[in-house]
Scaffold this active site. Structure first.
Site, short mmCIF file in Angstrom:
data_model
loop_
_atom_site.label_atom_id
_atom_site.label_comp_id
_atom_site.label_asym_id
_atom_site.label_seq_id
_atom_site.Cartn_x
_atom_site.Cartn_y
_atom_site.Cartn_z
N LYS A 100 7.21 -13.79 -5.31
CA LYS A 100 7.73 -12.66 -4.64
C LYS A 100 9.21 -12.51 -4.49
O LYS A 100 9.76 -11.49 -4.23
CB LYS A 100 7.37 -12.94 -3.32
CG LYS A 100 5.66 -12.61 -3.21
CD LYS A 100 5.28 -11.97 -1.79
CE LYS A 100 3.87 -11.27 -1.82
NZ LYS A 100 2.79 -12.57 -2.04
N GLU A 122 7.65 -6.23 5.73
CA GLU A 122 6.03 -6.50 6.20
C GLU A 122 5.88 -7.75 5.60
O GLU A 122 6.38 -8.17 4.47
CB GLU A 122 5.19 -5.57 5.83
CG GLU A 122 4.48 -5.36 4.50
CD GLU A 122 5.40 -5.29 3.38
OE1 GLU A 122 6.54 -4.60 3.65
OE2 GLU A 122 4.97 -5.85 2.27
N SER A 389 0.65 -17.85 -9.49
CA SER A 389 1.41 -16.95 -8.73
C SER A 389 2.46 -17.39 -7.79
O SER A 389 3.37 -17.28 -7.44
CB SER A 389 0.77 -15.74 -8.22
OG SER A 389 -0.41 -15.99 -7.22
C1 LIG Z 1 1.48 -12.43 -1.95
C2 LIG Z 1 1.01 -13.25 -2.77
C3 LIG Z 1 -0.16 -12.65 -4.01
C4 LIG Z 1 -0.63 -11.40 -3.62
O1 LIG Z 1 0.44 -10.12 -4.04
P1 LIG Z 1 0.07 -9.39 -5.57
O2 LIG Z 1 1.16 -8.40 -5.01
O3 LIG Z 1 -1.00 -8.80 -5.56
O4 LIG Z 1 0.72 -10.48 -6.46
C5 LIG Z 1 -0.54 -13.50 -4.83
N1 LIG Z 1 -0.12 -14.78 -5.12
C6 LIG Z 1 0.66 -15.42 -4.07
C7 LIG Z 1 1.16 -16.80 -4.25
C8 LIG Z 1 1.26 -14.44 -3.24
O5 LIG Z 1 2.10 -15.21 -2.26
#
Ligand SMILES: *Cc1c(COP(=O)(O)O)cnc(C)c1O
Length: 407
Positions: A100, A122, A389
Site C-alpha cells: 500500500k 478510508e 502483498s
Molecule cells: C489491503 C491489502 C490487500 C487488498 O487490497 P488490494 O487492493 O486488492 O491489493 C491485500 N494484501 C494486503 C497485505 C493488504 O494490506
C-alpha cells in the site's frame, strides 16, 4: 494477444477518455466532485510526464519504502508441494508492511503538487490508513482517516500506529461499520472540503482516475518482477497469482505482463465461510453488474441493488465490489479468478510460517492457499510467481484467537 473470447488486448487504450475499461469503471459521483476528479486527472497526467515528479517518486520508493523488493525462491515450500518452482514477490518487506505504501507515496506527492495541505483516506484493516498516516507525517500534511467502528475495535494496534504518526482517526458508526461505510464518510468529507483536501483512495477502485492512477503507482511490482525473473531464470514465469480485494496488488503484478499471452494470471478472492449469500466476498461468485462508490463493476448485491453483507477472515479483502479493470479482463478472458475459504487460508498461513519462516498477511495467504492446490498440478520445470502483498504481524493476535492459543 488474443483471449479465450477472441478479444485483442491493447492495454495502452485502457481506460478510455471517460475512464471506462469496456463497460466497467466510469465516473459515478455527485456533481460537486466532478470538477475535483477532472482536476485530479489533469494534474496526474502532467505529473506522469514530468521527469522531476517521476525522479522524486522513484527516490522515495527506494530510500523511504525500500524498493526494489526481492523476488524470492521459496525452495522449501516448492519442495513440500512437489510441483512448480515457486517465487514470492516480497511486498511484505516494504515500509509499513504491505504494498500500500507505493500508492500512498505517489498520491501524497500528487497532493503536494496540487498545493493541498489536507489529506483524507478510508481504511478497513488499517493498512492503507497506516500507509497514508505515514506519508502524511513524512510530507507534513494534515491527515484524517475514516474507519468503521467495528474495524477500529478489531484493529486497535493499527489505530494506535496512525495516531502515533499524527493522524486523526474518525470512527464511522453507520451501516455495517466497516470499510464500505468508511468510504461513504470519506466521500462526504471530500465533497465538503474539496478545495484544500486530497482523497488518497487505497485500492484500484472508485471513480476515474483512481483505478488507473492506483494501478500505475503499483505497476512497478510487475516491472521489477520481469527484470528479476530474467536475471534469475533467463525467462518469464508461467503463472502469476495474487489476492484480490479491490485489486491493487494484483493489477500491480499483472499489468506489465498482460500482453505476454503465454502467461496465465489468477486473482484469488475471499471465499469466507463458503459461497453462500452473505458469507463471502468473492464478487465473481454471484456478484452482478452495478454501481458502487463511483464505479460500475461486479458487486455483491441483492435483486433490489442493496449491497449484501460480506465476510472474510481478512479485513483487507472484505469488500462488496471489485476494481473495474479486473472486471474487464475477467470478462475478456485474460485474468482468471479463483477463491479461497477461511479454512484453506489458515492452513496456507501456517504452512508458510513452518516451511519458509515467513508470517504472511491473511490477505496474501489467499493467494498462497490457491498455490498449495495449483503448484502440485504443474511440472517442476514450470514457474509460478506469487504476490506476497503484506506481512502478517498485524494478524498475529487474530490468528492466535482462531487457533485458541494463549498470547
Ligand atoms: C489491503 C491489502 C490487500 C487488498 O487490497 P488490494 O487492493 O486488492 O491489493 C491485500 N494484501 C494486503 C497485505 C493488504 O494490506
Amino acid at each position: 494477444m488474443s483471449t479465450t473470447s477472441g478479444t485483442k488486448i491493447d492495454k495502452s487504450s485502457l481506460p478510455d477518455a471517460s475512464g471506462h475499461f469496456g463497460q466497467f469503471g466510469g465516473i459515478y459521483v455527485p456533481e460537486t466532485l466532478v470538477t475535483a476528479l477532472e482536476d485530479l486527472s489533469k494534474e496526474y497526467e502532467a505529473a506522469k510526464r514530468d521527469p522531476e515528479f517521476q525522479a522524486e517518486l522513484a527516490g522515495y520508493l527506494k530510500e523511504f519504502a525500500g524498493r526494489p523488493t526481492g523476488l524470492y525462491h521459496a525452495e522449501r515450500l516448492s519442495e513440500e508441494l512437489g510441483g512448480a518452482k515457486i517465487y514470492f514477490k516480497r511486498e511484505d518487506l516494504l515500509h509499513t508492511g504491505a504494498h500500500k505504501i507505493n500508492n500512498a507515496i505517489g498520491q501524497a506527492l500528487l497532493a503536494k503538487r496540487m498545493g493541498k495541505k489536507r489529506v483524507i483516506a478510508e481504511t478497513g484493516a488499517g493498512q492503507h490508513g497506516v500507509a497514508t498516516a505515514t506519508v502524511c507525517a513524512r510530507f507534513g500534511l494534515q491527515c484524517v482517516v475514516y474507519m468503521g467502528a467495528v474495524d477500529m475495535e478489531r484493529q486497535k494496534l493499527n489505530v494506535f500506529r496512525m495516531r502515533l504518526c499524527g493522524a486523526e482517526v474518525r470512527s464511522v458508526e453507520s451501516g455495517q461499520k466497516t470499510l464500505k461505510d468508511a468510504v461513504n464518510e470519506a466521500m462526504r468529507d471530500w465533497v465538503t472540503n474539496v478545495r484544500d483536501t486530497h482523497y488518497i483512495l487505497g485500492s484500484a477502485l472508485g471513480a476515474h482516475p483512481y483505478p488507473m492512477m492506483v494501478r500505475d503507482f503499483h505497476k512497478i511490482i510487475g516491472e521489477e518482477t520481469r527484470l528479476q525473473m530474467m536475471e534469475k531464470e533467463g525467462r518469464l514465469p508461467d503463472e502469476l497469482v495474487a489476492c484480490v480485494g479491490g485489486g491493487s496488488n494484483a493489477i500491480g503484478l499483472f499489468y506489465d505482463f498482460l500482453e505476454d499471452e503465454d502467461i496465465r494470471m489468477v486473482g484469488v478472492e475471499a471465499g469466507g465461510y463458503g459461497i453462500e449469500q452473505g458469507k463471502h466476498a468473492a464478487r465473481f461468485e454471484g456478484g452482478r453488474l452495478g454501481v458502487l462508490q463511483g464505479s460500475k463493476t461486479y458487486i455483491l448485491q441483492n435483486p433490489d441493488g442493496q449491497i449484501e453483507l460480506t465476510h472474510s477472515v481478512s479485513a483487507g479483502l472484505d469488500y462488496a465490489a471489485i476494481g473495474p479493470e479486473h472486471a474487464y479482463y475477467r470478462d475478456v478472458g485474460r485474468i482468471e479468478f479463483a477463491y479461497a475459504t477461511d479454512d484453506d487460508v489458515m492452513e496456507a498461513f501456517k504452512l508458510l510460517c513452518r516451511t519458509e519462516g515467513i508470517i504472511p498477511a491473511l490477505e496474501s495467504s489467499h493467494a498462497l492457499a490457491y498455490v498449495t492446490k495449483r503448484a502440485p498440478q504443474m511440472s517442476k520445470e514450470q514457474i509460478i510467481v506469487v504476490s506476497l502483498s503484506g506481512r502478517g504481524d498485524k494478524d498475529v493476535n487474530q490468528v492466535a484467537q482462531l487457533l485458541g492459543a494463549d498470547v
